[in-house]
Design a protein around this motif. Sequence first.
Motif, PDB file in Angstrom:
ATOM      1  N   LEU A   1     100.967  77.581 133.561  1.00  0.00           N
ATOM      2  CA  LEU A   1     101.987  78.216 134.389  1.00  0.00           C
ATOM      3  C   LEU A   1     101.836  79.727 134.342  1.00  0.00           C
ATOM      4  N   ARG A   2     102.443  80.375 135.311  1.00  0.00           N
ATOM      5  CA  ARG A   2     102.663  81.822 135.220  1.00  0.00           C
ATOM      6  C   ARG A   2     104.175  82.036 135.207  1.00  0.00           C
ATOM      7  N   ILE A   3     104.728  82.188 134.005  1.00  0.00           N
ATOM      8  CA  ILE A   3     106.159  82.424 133.878  1.00  0.00           C
ATOM      9  C   ILE A   3     106.439  83.884 134.228  1.00  0.00           C
ATOM     10  N   VAL A   4     107.380  84.092 135.156  1.00  0.00           N
ATOM     11  CA  VAL A   4     107.621  85.442 135.671  1.00  0.00           C
ATOM     12  C   VAL A   4     109.097  85.804 135.518  1.00  0.00           C
ATOM     13  N   ASP A   5     109.344  87.067 135.273  1.00  0.00           N
ATOM     14  CA  ASP A   5     110.713  87.578 135.216  1.00  0.00           C
ATOM     15  C   ASP A   5     111.082  88.330 136.495  1.00  0.00           C
ATOM     16  N   ASP A   6     110.087  88.874 137.179  1.00  0.00           N
ATOM     17  CA  ASP A   6     110.300  89.571 138.448  1.00  0.00           C
ATOM     18  C   ASP A   6     109.667  88.721 139.542  1.00  0.00           C
TER      19      ASP A   6
END
Length: 326
Positions: free
Chosen positions: A275-280
């Motif tokens: 996954l690519r966990i993103v905050d923005d």
Amino acid sequence: MTVHVVVGPERHGVVAHARLLLRQPALTDDQVIRAPDARRASECLRAHRSAHVHLHFTDRLFGGVARAASAVAALTAGHSFSVTLHDLPQASDGQHFAARRATYLRIAQDSSLVVVSSAHEARLLHALGPLDTPVEVVPLPITPPQREARPDGDAIAMAGFVYPGKGHERVLAAMAGLPPSARLLNLGAPSEGHAELADRYAARAARLGRDFSCSGYLSEPDLLDAMATVRVPVAAPEHVSASGSLTVWNAAGRRPLTTRNAFAREVAARNPHALRIVDDLPAAVERAWHEPEWTVLPRGVELQPTPASAARRVAQTLATVATEVR
């Protein structure tokens, strides 16, 4: 002997999960009852009077929250039973939380063993109330890549059923910096009782100058083909306990953008490249639009658990309670 009871329509995610596990070598010798509903399953179970029963449960598959607990009690009468619980109740269920909480807690208390698909779900279960029943975490299996990713086109895509809280409006808002051609596509159909959401999201998209469309049901080969070729794969749920629609992207050779949540963190801890966990989210969507290869699963990556290893874990766990019954 364990008899696995799988209730519900073929297209339901819980049914698909159960059937995937039951096709694996560790479980193929077990008995399986496949039925459209709990009443029909009860009729089939009469031929297995001394068997330990294992259920895959979510309240919608057992007649809805008002009837699910009594349906399970009637089905398992005279049997010891264990259960894999899906879609654990949580506060974000709103007005339905209290009823779902009571139903899930009763079933868990009446069973000899509970299996859940994430540590987060185990925490949700123990938060429902007092529980002496053993709880085993068997993470959702991840099917190895079946397709070579070829990102193209103009679709920002989400996968699985359309239902409230899945994050469609959040993703539409995150698309603000993209070219006018960018569109939101849901690979899947609205869930039962939520057909109006497709129209609501289409109207919301139109107000933003965007297009939203819903593919409807796709067979597994067609779904994987579509997932492999959309430009940007995204998962942005407002709440989640465990989600097969997140990890199925990996089977299509993709590494989806996902908003930070407890389940995504668990998957990423086991599989750092899944996954690519993103905050923005807006910044991540914009980067993935311009660099589609950023969402391609690295070649040769091994993801855990595989369907075979998850099935072995289930078989080992159920062997314990089946032995105790004998």
